[in-house]
Scaffold this active site. Structure first.
Site, PDB file in Angstrom:
ATOM      1  N   TYR A 166      50.163  87.407   4.588  1.00 20.67           N
ATOM      2  CA  TYR A 166      49.584  88.696   5.001  1.00 20.67           C
ATOM      3  C   TYR A 166      48.571  89.201   3.961  1.00 20.67           C
ATOM      4  CZ  TYR A 166      52.548  91.186   1.678  1.00 20.67           C
ATOM      5  OH  TYR A 166      53.123  91.647   0.523  1.00 20.67           O
ATOM      6  N   ARG A 171      47.093  95.667  -2.583  1.00 21.42           N
ATOM      7  CA  ARG A 171      47.631  96.991  -2.266  1.00 21.42           C
ATOM      8  C   ARG A 171      47.604  97.138  -0.749  1.00 21.42           C
ATOM      9  NH1 ARG A 171      44.798 101.028  -6.682  1.00 21.42           N
ATOM     10  NH2 ARG A 171      46.613 101.280  -8.054  1.00 21.42           N
ATOM     11  N   LYS A 200      50.502  98.090 -10.798  1.00 17.40           N
ATOM     12  CA  LYS A 200      50.964  97.741  -9.445  1.00 17.40           C
ATOM     13  C   LYS A 200      52.480  97.881  -9.316  1.00 17.40           C
ATOM     14  CE  LYS A 200      51.775  95.841  -5.482  1.00 17.40           C
ATOM     15  NZ  LYS A 200      51.380  96.268  -4.135  1.00 17.40           N
ATOM     16  N   ARG A 248      57.602 105.233  -6.582  1.00 15.26           N
ATOM     17  CA  ARG A 248      57.920 105.704  -5.222  1.00 15.26           C
ATOM     18  C   ARG A 248      59.405 105.466  -4.923  1.00 15.26           C
ATOM     19  NH1 ARG A 248      55.380 107.132  -0.537  1.00 15.26           N
ATOM     20  NH2 ARG A 248      56.077 106.259   1.448  1.00 15.26           N
ATOM     21  N   GLY A 300      63.412  99.683   2.733  1.00 13.27           N
ATOM     22  CA  GLY A 300      63.171  98.260   3.027  1.00 13.27           C
ATOM     23  C   GLY A 300      61.733  97.890   2.716  1.00 13.27           C
ATOM     24  N   CYS A 348      57.664  95.496  -0.544  1.00 10.55           N
ATOM     25  CA  CYS A 348      57.153  96.000  -1.836  1.00 10.55           C
ATOM     26  C   CYS A 348      58.228  96.684  -2.665  1.00 10.55           C
ATOM     27  CB  CYS A 348      56.037  96.997  -1.591  1.00 10.55           C
ATOM     28  SG  CYS A 348      54.676  96.358  -0.679  1.00 10.55           S
TER      29      CYS A 348
END
Ligand code: SAJ
Length: 449
Positions: A33, A180, A232, A239, A283, A286
């Site tokens: 992806y 990102r 990163k 978060r 979930g 990341c």
């Protein structure tokens, strides 16, 4: 002007000239992806791009101009088809085809070992050893995979040096430019998100920025490799900690009889507060892993306890959902064992089909182990996308795990008609407690029971 331009070009290194002329051959190792949209966008910018992967099925699909990435990715399928058709994007299983590349992108997975929580760099090391065999003086290597602080210096550079006999930063440029991305917005995020471009030398970072400018409209923040590695992993660990605080606040509110969503709203009215949403768990590809990458170099120094504790709080939420279901069923006079339970939502995030590390997987597993009959529904995830009424009819307990838009349109009056036992566990605050109770439900929401 032409005179000035040719003067400028003559001062550039060979690779800079090739980038300026878009004749630099780009190889993308790892077509997932991250790699596929990166490759497709550089091909659309008219660079010759070669994609390399070890997955035969993926390569075959791409060769046919098809998009191997599931889920809705606006513009990606059309883009792949057009750049494959005009041959700007070619793909291969044969590593020897990497010989002609000037620039190598590394876009392979960097998962965490589920037991030790240490980085699993198997794919990364394989990719680097392969590239090292073809690396030439004047080339550039750009690692987009998310890696722990220090990895470029301690692992990436040395593997490339050993395999090629070349010196990183001198004979070839080496950069860490962390992806990102977000499923569902892959192309948009690459084009519009700011990027941190971390070179092991200033020249490496500048060279990479020259290249990225062809596909990135956002800011390019040039820095060193270790800063890019920390940025990163820290942005996601940060978060994760924020979400963990919201989840802990929800558990406190359950104990003292407050509504965490009202508490959150009032707290966030204070300046500089931003309590996140408590819920059924964290979930995705990341957040669950990047915290472990961030602290990987320091756990031996017993640094990182806050990050580790936040991970534990978030990982405890699926089990908490099962506890709420057990309590709700008990209040309705039903044991969990033998109850029919409908789990609404199997992906990790609303309105996506991505199930990586989804909290629903743990909830379903726990419920089955405790003897419940579990039905799963998810409009985006095959084979669970049957009509939602069918999944709910005759159920003893509905558990909302994901706030898909479809669930927000469900009417409590209908749910009450469809279920056998009116127990509603709300993991994402889709329904309000007062409203649910008005329709006769034994309602338990995370942070509002
Ligand atoms: N979640 C909560 N409470 C929240 C926010 C999220 O429980 O307040 C849960 C979600 O349900 C999900 C998980 O956390 O299970 C992750 O959600 P996410 O919104 O963070 O989505 P991700 O995992 O796709 O995160 C990506 C990350 N982007 C990249 O790594 C490039 C993250 O850095 C971004 O902040 C996030 O998207 C975003 O903001 O959209």
């Amino acid at each position: 002007m032409v005179f000035w331009f040719s003067g400028m070009l003559s001062q550039m290194s060979n690779l800079e000239e090739k980038i300026a002329r878009k004749s630099a051959h780009i190889a993308v190792v790892g077509l997932g992806y991250v790699g596929i949209p990166v490759a497709a966008l550089f091909a659309r910018a008219d660079f010759p791009v070669l994609g390399f992967d070890i997955n035969q099925e993926k390569i075959a699909k791409l060769r046919r101009g098809e998009n191997p990435i599931k889920g809705k990715e606006p513009g990606l399928t059309e883009l792949i088809s057009s750049v494959i058709r005009n041959s700007r994007f070619r793909v291969t299983l044969d590593p020897d085809d990497l010989t002609d590349a000037d620039i190598y992108f590394v876009c392979v997975e960097t998962p965490i070992d589920t037991k030790t929580h240490k980085p699993d760099y198997t794919a990364l090391k394989d990719a680097l050893s392969t590239i090292g065999r073809y690396l030439k003086r004047g080339n550039m290597v750009i690692v987009e995979s998310t890696i722990a602080p220090g990895t470029t210096d301690i692992i990436v550079g040395p593997i490339l040096a050993r395999a090629s006999g070349l010196r990183p930063g001198y004979d070839f440029s080496l950069v860490h430019c962390p992806e990102r991305l977000m499923p569902g917005q892959l192309l948009w995020k690459i084009e519009h998100h700011d990027r941190v471009v971390g070179g092991i030398t200033k020249k490496s970072a500048k060279l990479a920025a020259l290249l990225y400018r062809y596909i990135v409209k956002g800011r390019l923040d040039l820095t060193d490799a270790v800063t890019a590695e920390v940025v990163k992993t820290a942005e996601n660990a940060y978060r994760d900690v924020q979400i963990a605080f919201a989840n802990e606040l929800a558990l406190i509110c359950e104990k003292v009889g407050a509504d965490v969503y009202l508490v959150r709203e009032l707290v966030n009215r204070s300046p500089h507060r931003d309590v996140h949403l408590p819920g059924a768990g964290v979930g995705g590809h990341c957040l669950p892993k990047d915290s472990w990458l961030l602290i990987a170099p320091v756990t031996k120094d017993r640094i990182g306890q806050l990050t580790v504790t936040a991970r534990a709080v978030n990982d405890s939420m699926p089990a908490h959902i099962v506890t709420l279901a057990t309590e709700g069923l008990r209040e309705a006079g039903r044991p969990l064992k033998g109850a029919t339970i409908t789990v609404l939502g199997y992906s990790y995030l609303e309105n996506t089909d991505d199930t990586r590390n989804s909290p629903s997987i743990q909830v379903v597993d726990l419920l089955c182990r405790r003897g419940a009959n579990v039905r799963i529904h998810d409009p985006y995830v095959e084979p669970y996308s049957s009509p939602v009424k069918q999944a709910i009819q005759g159920s003893d307990c509905i558990i909302v795990m994901v706030a898909h838009d479809q669930y927000r349109t469900l009417k409590l009056a209908d749910l009450n008609k469809w279920v056998k036992t009116p127990v509603l566990i709300d993991g994402r605050h889709v329904f309000g407690k007062k409203e649910a109770r008005r329709y006769g439900f034994f309602y338990k929401g995370v942070g509002d029971i």
